[in-house]
Design a protein around this motif. Structure first.
Motif, PDB file in Angstrom:
ATOM      1  N   MET A   1       0.849  -1.182   0.000  1.00  0.00           N
ATOM      2  CA  MET A   1       0.000   0.000   0.000  1.00  0.00           C
ATOM      3  C   MET A   1       0.888   1.237   0.000  1.00  0.00           C
ATOM      4  O   MET A   1       1.841   1.306   0.752  1.00  0.00           O
ATOM      5  N   THR A   2       0.549   2.193  -0.812  1.00  0.00           N
ATOM      6  CA  THR A   2       1.332   3.418  -0.845  1.00  0.00           C
ATOM      7  C   THR A   2       0.906   4.348   0.284  1.00  0.00           C
ATOM      8  O   THR A   2      -0.206   4.233   0.809  1.00  0.00           O
ATOM      9  N   SER A   3       1.766   5.261   0.636  1.00  0.00           N
ATOM     10  CA  SER A   3       1.428   6.201   1.709  1.00  0.00           C
ATOM     11  C   SER A   3       0.269   7.108   1.293  1.00  0.00           C
ATOM     12  O   SER A   3      -0.521   7.529   2.140  1.00  0.00           O
ATOM     13  N   ASP A   4       0.132   7.350  -0.017  1.00  0.00           N
ATOM     14  CA  ASP A   4      -0.971   8.181  -0.499  1.00  0.00           C
ATOM     15  C   ASP A   4      -2.319   7.513  -0.235  1.00  0.00           C
ATOM     16  O   ASP A   4      -3.249   8.150   0.255  1.00  0.00           O
ATOM     17  N   ILE A   5      -2.429   6.236  -0.549  1.00  0.00           N
ATOM     18  CA  ILE A   5      -3.702   5.544  -0.343  1.00  0.00           C
ATOM     19  C   ILE A   5      -3.969   5.357   1.146  1.00  0.00           C
ATOM     20  O   ILE A   5      -5.115   5.452   1.590  1.00  0.00           O
ATOM     21  N   ILE A   6      -2.923   5.134   1.931  1.00  0.00           N
ATOM     22  CA  ILE A   6      -3.097   5.028   3.387  1.00  0.00           C
ATOM     23  C   ILE A   6      -3.609   6.343   3.939  1.00  0.00           C
ATOM     24  O   ILE A   6      -4.522   6.366   4.773  1.00  0.00           O
ATOM     25  N   SER A   7      -3.069   7.433   3.459  1.00  0.00           N
ATOM     26  CA  SER A   7      -3.524   8.759   3.881  1.00  0.00           C
ATOM     27  C   SER A   7      -4.990   8.975   3.518  1.00  0.00           C
ATOM     28  O   SER A   7      -5.776   9.502   4.324  1.00  0.00           O
ATOM     29  N   LYS A   8      -5.376   8.536   2.325  1.00  0.00           N
ATOM     30  CA  LYS A   8      -6.767   8.689   1.889  1.00  0.00           C
ATOM     31  C   LYS A   8      -7.701   7.818   2.735  1.00  0.00           C
ATOM     32  O   LYS A   8      -8.804   8.242   3.088  1.00  0.00           O
ATOM     33  N   ILE A   9      -7.264   6.603   3.055  1.00  0.00           N
ATOM     34  CA  ILE A   9      -8.077   5.734   3.911  1.00  0.00           C
ATOM     35  C   ILE A   9      -8.260   6.381   5.280  1.00  0.00           C
ATOM     36  O   ILE A   9      -9.368   6.392   5.825  1.00  0.00           O
ATOM     37  N   MET A  10      -7.200   6.935   5.824  1.00  0.00           N
ATOM     38  CA  MET A  10      -7.283   7.598   7.126  1.00  0.00           C
ATOM     39  C   MET A  10      -8.219   8.804   7.062  1.00  0.00           C
ATOM     40  O   MET A  10      -9.020   9.021   7.981  1.00  0.00           O
ATOM     41  N   ASP A  11      -8.138   9.584   5.997  1.00  0.00           N
ATOM     42  CA  ASP A  11      -9.043  10.729   5.829  1.00  0.00           C
ATOM     43  C   ASP A  11     -10.495  10.276   5.741  1.00  0.00           C
ATOM     44  O   ASP A  11     -11.383  10.866   6.352  1.00  0.00           O
ATOM     45  N   PHE A  12     -10.735   9.205   4.991  1.00  0.00           N
ATOM     46  CA  PHE A  12     -12.092   8.684   4.855  1.00  0.00           C
ATOM     47  C   PHE A  12     -12.602   8.174   6.201  1.00  0.00           C
ATOM     48  O   PHE A  12     -13.722   8.498   6.618  1.00  0.00           O
ATOM     49  N   GLU A  13     -11.786   7.386   6.882  1.00  0.00           N
ATOM     50  CA  GLU A  13     -12.177   6.796   8.164  1.00  0.00           C
ATOM     51  C   GLU A  13     -12.441   7.853   9.233  1.00  0.00           C
ATOM     52  O   GLU A  13     -13.323   7.679  10.067  1.00  0.00           O
ATOM     53  N   SER A  14     -11.677   8.931   9.206  1.00  0.00           N
ATOM     54  CA  SER A  14     -11.803   9.969  10.232  1.00  0.00           C
ATOM     55  C   SER A  14     -12.901  10.983   9.912  1.00  0.00           C
ATOM     56  O   SER A  14     -13.190  11.855  10.723  1.00  0.00           O
ATOM     57  N   GLY A  15     -13.486  10.886   8.717  1.00  0.00           N
ATOM     58  CA  GLY A  15     -14.533  11.814   8.328  1.00  0.00           C
ATOM     59  C   GLY A  15     -14.021  13.108   7.722  1.00  0.00           C
ATOM     60  O   GLY A  15     -14.798  14.023   7.463  1.00  0.00           O
ATOM     61  N   GLU A  16     -12.714  13.180   7.488  1.00  0.00           N
ATOM     62  CA  GLU A  16     -12.135  14.383   6.891  1.00  0.00           C
ATOM     63  C   GLU A  16     -12.407  14.473   5.393  1.00  0.00           C
ATOM     64  O   GLU A  16     -12.350  15.550   4.818  1.00  0.00           O
ATOM     65  N   MET A  17     -12.700  13.352   4.759  1.00  0.00           N
ATOM     66  CA  MET A  17     -13.028  13.332   3.340  1.00  0.00           C
ATOM     67  C   MET A  17     -14.544  13.540   3.244  1.00  0.00           C
ATOM     68  O   MET A  17     -15.316  12.613   3.442  1.00  0.00           O
ATOM     69  N   LYS A  18     -14.948  14.771   2.945  1.00  0.00           N
ATOM     70  CA  LYS A  18     -16.359  15.124   3.020  1.00  0.00           C
ATOM     71  C   LYS A  18     -17.023  15.371   1.675  1.00  0.00           C
ATOM     72  O   LYS A  18     -18.223  15.199   1.532  1.00  0.00           O
ATOM     73  N   GLU A  19     -16.260  15.788   0.699  1.00  0.00           N
ATOM     74  CA  GLU A  19     -16.834  16.118  -0.602  1.00  0.00           C
ATOM     75  C   GLU A  19     -17.163  14.845  -1.383  1.00  0.00           C
ATOM     76  O   GLU A  19     -16.359  13.917  -1.446  1.00  0.00           O
ATOM     77  N   THR A  20     -18.343  14.818  -1.960  1.00  0.00           N
ATOM     78  CA  THR A  20     -18.797  13.644  -2.701  1.00  0.00           C
ATOM     79  C   THR A  20     -17.815  13.269  -3.802  1.00  0.00           C
ATOM     80  O   THR A  20     -17.491  12.096  -3.976  1.00  0.00           O
ATOM     81  N   GLY A  21     -17.322  14.258  -4.528  1.00  0.00           N
ATOM     82  CA  GLY A  21     -16.375  13.994  -5.611  1.00  0.00           C
ATOM     83  C   GLY A  21     -15.109  13.327  -5.122  1.00  0.00           C
ATOM     84  O   GLY A  21     -14.585  12.423  -5.776  1.00  0.00           O
ATOM     85  N   GLN A  22     -14.631  13.750  -3.972  1.00  0.00           N
ATOM     86  CA  GLN A  22     -13.433  13.152  -3.374  1.00  0.00           C
ATOM     87  C   GLN A  22     -13.680  11.689  -3.022  1.00  0.00           C
ATOM     88  O   GLN A  22     -12.839  10.831  -3.280  1.00  0.00           O
ATOM     89  N   ILE A  23     -14.835  11.413  -2.441  1.00  0.00           N
ATOM     90  CA  ILE A  23     -15.179  10.058  -2.025  1.00  0.00           C
ATOM     91  C   ILE A  23     -15.335   9.153  -3.243  1.00  0.00           C
ATOM     92  O   ILE A  23     -14.823   8.029  -3.264  1.00  0.00           O
TER      93      ILE A  23
END
Length: 72
Positions: A1-23
């Protein structure tokens, strides 16, 4: 797993990824990379919901995988 995808998973899990397009982009990336198959059932169910809504494509990069693998 790359650090980029890990960062995105963490953002999603923590609720920081809020925009529909991002999700949507995040879940398409998970599907395209095949990583969706290595994640928990919650990710599979949400991916399927997004696919049913026509927001992500199933199997575009992994035709050897079948949708039943995503149903958990």
């Amino acid at each position: 797993m790359t650090s980029d995808i890990i960062s995105k998973i963490m953002d999603f899990e923590s609720g920081e990824m809020k925009e529909t397009g991002q999700i949507v982009d995040f879940f398409q990336e998970l599907g395209d990379s095949g990583m969706i198959f290595n994640l928990q059932g919650h990710y599979h169910r949400l991916f399927n919901q997004l696919a049913d809504a026509g927001l992500v494509k199933i199997g575009s990069d992994h035709p050897d995988r079948i949708i039943s693998e995503l149903e958990a």
